[in-house]
Enzyme design. Structure first.
Site, PDB file in Angstrom:
ATOM      1  N   ARG A   1      28.077  21.661   4.746  1.00  0.00           N
ATOM      2  CA  ARG A   1      28.213  22.315   5.940  1.00  0.00           C
ATOM      3  C   ARG A   1      29.174  23.809   5.842  1.00  0.00           C
ATOM      4  O   ARG A   1      28.732  24.802   6.424  1.00  0.00           O
ATOM      5  CB  ARG A   1      29.109  21.631   6.973  1.00  0.00           C
ATOM      6  CG  ARG A   1      29.481  22.175   8.280  1.00  0.00           C
ATOM      7  CD  ARG A   1      28.280  22.355   9.200  1.00  0.00           C
ATOM      8  NE  ARG A   1      28.926  22.925  10.255  1.00  0.00           N
ATOM      9  CZ  ARG A   1      29.267  24.148  10.735  1.00  0.00           C
ATOM     10  NH1 ARG A   1      28.819  24.909   9.647  1.00  0.00           N
ATOM     11  NH2 ARG A   1      29.516  24.504  11.825  1.00  0.00           N
TER      12      ARG A   1
ATOM     13  N   ARG B   1      30.920  15.215  10.130  1.00  0.00           N
ATOM     14  CA  ARG B   1      32.328  15.591   9.191  1.00  0.00           C
ATOM     15  C   ARG B   1      33.366  14.862   8.658  1.00  0.00           C
ATOM     16  O   ARG B   1      33.915  15.236   7.768  1.00  0.00           O
ATOM     17  CB  ARG B   1      32.923  16.886  10.036  1.00  0.00           C
ATOM     18  CG  ARG B   1      32.066  18.307  10.278  1.00  0.00           C
ATOM     19  CD  ARG B   1      32.450  18.838  11.379  1.00  0.00           C
ATOM     20  NE  ARG B   1      32.360  18.073  12.546  1.00  0.00           N
ATOM     21  CZ  ARG B   1      32.930  18.563  13.623  1.00  0.00           C
ATOM     22  NH1 ARG B   1      33.555  19.751  13.929  1.00  0.00           N
ATOM     23  NH2 ARG B   1      32.811  17.685  15.102  1.00  0.00           N
TER      24      ARG B   1
HETATM   25  O1  CP3 Z   1      24.413  11.735  12.775  1.00  0.00           O
HETATM   26  C1  CP3 Z   1      23.948  12.055  13.961  1.00  0.00           C
HETATM   27  O2  CP3 Z   1      24.706  11.507  15.020  1.00  0.00           O
HETATM   28  C2  CP3 Z   1      22.866  12.920  14.016  1.00  0.00           C
HETATM   29  C3  CP3 Z   1      23.235  14.250  14.530  1.00  0.00           C
HETATM   30  C4  CP3 Z   1      23.699  14.487  15.820  1.00  0.00           C
HETATM   31  C5  CP3 Z   1      24.395  15.607  15.956  1.00  0.00           C
HETATM   32  N1  CP3 Z   1      24.595  16.013  17.558  1.00  0.00           N
HETATM   33  C6  CP3 Z   1      24.983  16.714  14.964  1.00  0.00           C
HETATM   34  C7  CP3 Z   1      26.330  17.323  15.590  1.00  0.00           C
HETATM   35  C8  CP3 Z   1      23.424  14.081  17.126  1.00  0.00           C
HETATM   36  C9  CP3 Z   1      22.566  12.910  17.418  1.00  0.00           C
HETATM   37  C10 CP3 Z   1      23.974  14.997  17.920  1.00  0.00           C
HETATM   38  C11 CP3 Z   1      23.798  14.728  19.666  1.00  0.00           C
HETATM   39  C12 CP3 Z   1      24.702  15.736  20.491  1.00  0.00           C
HETATM   40  N2  CP3 Z   1      25.022  16.921  20.280  1.00  0.00           N
HETATM   41  C13 CP3 Z   1      25.001  15.009  21.675  1.00  0.00           C
HETATM   42  C14 CP3 Z   1      24.785  13.703  22.105  1.00  0.00           C
HETATM   43  C15 CP3 Z   1      25.717  12.804  21.712  1.00  0.00           C
HETATM   44  C16 CP3 Z   1      27.399  12.657  22.193  1.00  0.00           C
HETATM   45  O3  CP3 Z   1      28.169  13.295  21.427  1.00  0.00           O
HETATM   46  O4  CP3 Z   1      27.423  12.364  23.346  1.00  0.00           O
HETATM   47  C17 CP3 Z   1      25.995  16.029  22.363  1.00  0.00           C
HETATM   48  C18 CP3 Z   1      26.583  16.026  23.641  1.00  0.00           C
HETATM   49  C19 CP3 Z   1      25.659  17.140  21.439  1.00  0.00           C
HETATM   50  C20 CP3 Z   1      26.141  18.707  21.768  1.00  0.00           C
HETATM   51  C21 CP3 Z   1      27.552  18.925  20.605  1.00  0.00           C
HETATM   52  N3  CP3 Z   1      27.098  19.189  19.449  1.00  0.00           N
HETATM   53  C22 CP3 Z   1      28.784  19.007  20.910  1.00  0.00           C
HETATM   54  C23 CP3 Z   1      29.451  18.582  21.930  1.00  0.00           C
HETATM   55  C24 CP3 Z   1      29.434  19.297  19.535  1.00  0.00           C
HETATM   56  C25 CP3 Z   1      30.704  19.548  19.180  1.00  0.00           C
HETATM   57  C26 CP3 Z   1      31.808  18.215  19.365  1.00  0.00           C
HETATM   58  C27 CP3 Z   1      31.461  17.487  18.170  1.00  0.00           C
HETATM   59  O5  CP3 Z   1      31.149  16.188  18.547  1.00  0.00           O
HETATM   60  O6  CP3 Z   1      31.458  17.756  17.060  1.00  0.00           O
HETATM   61  C28 CP3 Z   1      28.110  19.411  18.573  1.00  0.00           C
HETATM   62  C29 CP3 Z   1      28.117  19.585  17.226  1.00  0.00           C
HETATM   63  C30 CP3 Z   1      27.692  18.745  16.205  1.00  0.00           C
HETATM   64  N4  CP3 Z   1      26.460  18.082  16.589  1.00  0.00           N
HETATM   65  C31 CP3 Z   1      28.337  18.375  15.010  1.00  0.00           C
HETATM   66  C32 CP3 Z   1      27.412  17.482  14.326  1.00  0.00           C
HETATM   67  C33 CP3 Z   1      27.222  16.852  13.145  1.00  0.00           C
HETATM   68  C34 CP3 Z   1      29.559  18.931  14.505  1.00  0.00           C
HETATM   69  C35 CP3 Z   1      29.422  20.391  14.181  1.00  0.00           C
HETATM   70  C36 CP3 Z   1      29.658  21.075  12.860  1.00  0.00           C
HETATM   71  O7  CP3 Z   1      29.351  20.369  11.852  1.00  0.00           O
HETATM   72  O8  CP3 Z   1      30.158  22.119  12.766  1.00  0.00           O
END
Ligand code: CP3
Length: 387
Positions: free
Chosen positions: A46, A37
């Protein structure tokens, strides 16, 4: 250069080479959450689609995976997806909801739908967070889960996204596939959302040790199938995110995390070999797991990712001379001006050294970061790491 059939030849294999411990002309660089984002072009896509719809639509996943590579000279693309697709494939419902992380957005920020100003940070983009409407409440709930062997049939969309992205990358960067590590996934399945203490999930480890191992085995089995499927689909490196390592400590990590991380690495490598595919470098990233570095160095992961709380020189001592290290600038250093980013990167590269090193942040990009400051980070890595 060894080449799997059907994919474009590699024009830039710097990250692959570094991950295998080979010499490189400059330190490879990518960053966690590089597709996200903080990029206006990501927010535009998005705004039109639900988060998991984006994950499930290969053309959209491919499009946003490539967005950061169109801006910055990165050496890797990480496929746009989420670690929580595994609980979904095991039959659990997961939603991405606004305001589920630590600091909630103001109603005004929400109504403005992500319009905000860098630096002033008066209006932050809304924090999104995963929510499980029906988390696992006790061992009896394990019967709700689908058989792990079948889980991957539901994840074909990730495989399709990887194949499409690998082709679209045209060999200009290495394609990284990923999964969560079993403890981190277990923690979400039980907590149902982010948690400061993880006390429900950790409660299981103490109260229901046997059921915890049963759950971890289910996740491990599904994850092995899933990662092997990603390699078949075109992933060239795999990263396993142990994002909640900080909650364990040495003994719980040895009992409930390490054996499953080992099984994943051993089994994925073995199955990839049996399929006649080239050995795949694997990265393990234990966020907050400084205490586990020595144990992790005994596994076959070629690369160990570290967060910013670990000094690179100490990390090198703990993991020994042959492992590749990845990391570790504090993501918040990107809030500083470009001069301070340059200085921080200089120190980081000096401490890690130019070989057996992949430059990255110590965790992911935040939504209110300025893309130009990521550009300064990447540029500085390249400036200070040329032979
Ligand atoms: O660019 C990249 O890194 C590739 C995509 C990616 C996402 N999530 C997209 C995402 C990857 C590798 C992840 C892994 C992920 N997801 C982890 C491990 C990495 C870390 O942060 O420790 C975890 C714990 C998650 C679970 C998760 N997904 C959380 C806790 C959240 C919300 C908090 C946040 O960091 O935004 C997400 C949402 C998420 N995953 C978003 C994205 C782009 C944002 C949500 C959105 O666009 O609405």
């Amino acid at each position: 250069m060894a080449q799997e059939s059907g994919f474009p030849a590699m024009v830039n294999d710097r990250l692959l080479r570094a991950a295998r411990g080979e010499e490189v002309d400059q330190v490879p660089v990518w960053v966690m959450r590089q597709a996200g984002r903080y990029l206006p072009e990501f927010r535009e896509v998005r705004a039109k689609h639900d988060f998991f719809t984006m994950c499930q639509t290969p053309s959209l996943s491919c499009q946003v995976t490539l967005q950061p590579l169109n801006r910055f000279p990165l050496d890797a693309a990480i496929i746009f997806s989420d670690i929580l697709v595994i609980p979904q494939a095991l039959g659990m419902e997961v939603e991405m909801r606004p305001g589920e992380m630590s600091s909630s957005p103001t109603p005004r920020a929400l109504s403005l739908n992500l319009s905000y100003t860098y630096h002033t940070r008066i209006l932050k983009p809304p924090n999104m967070g995963p929510v499980f409407p029906s988390p696992l409440r006790g061992p009896e709930d394990l019967s709700r889960l689908a058989p792990p062997g079948d889980a991957c049939t539901k994840l074909q969309y990730v495989f399709d996204a990887l194949t499409l992205t690998r082709k679209e990358l045209k060999g200009k960067a290495t394609l990284i596939g990923f999964s969560g590590a079993p403890w981190t996934i277990m923690a979400y399945m039980i907590e149902g959302k982010g948690s400061k203490t993880m006390s429900n999930a950790k409660g299981w480890l103490y109260k229901h040790a046997e059921a915890s191992h049963r759950l971890l085995k289910i996740i491990t089995e599904a994850t092995i199938h899933y990662l092997v499927g990603q390699v078949k689909a075109g992933a060239q490196v795999l990263q396993v995110f142990e994002s909640h390592a900080e909650h364990l400590g040495p003994q719980l990590f040895r009992d409930f995390a390490l054996p499953y991380l080992k099984q994943i690495c051993d089994q994925v490598k073995e199955q990839v070999k049996q399929l006649g595919l080239p050995d795949i470098p694997m990265i393990v990233f234990p966020k907050g797991g400084h205490y586990a570095l020595k144990d992790l160095a005994s596994l076959k992961y070629e690369v160990i990712g570290i967060d910013w709380t670990v000094d690179p020189i100490l990390a090198r001592e703990l993991v020994g001379p042959t492992k590749v290290l990845q990391g570790n600038l504090d993501p918040c250093a990107l809030y500083g001006d470009k001069k301070s980013i340059d200085a921080a990167v200089k120190e980081m590269v000096q401490k890690f050294g130019r070989h057996r090193y992949i430059a990255n942040l110590g965790h992911g990009m935040y939504p209110d970061m300025d893309p130009d400051h990521l550009a300064a980070f990447v540029q500085a890595v390249q400036k200070y790491s040329k032979d």
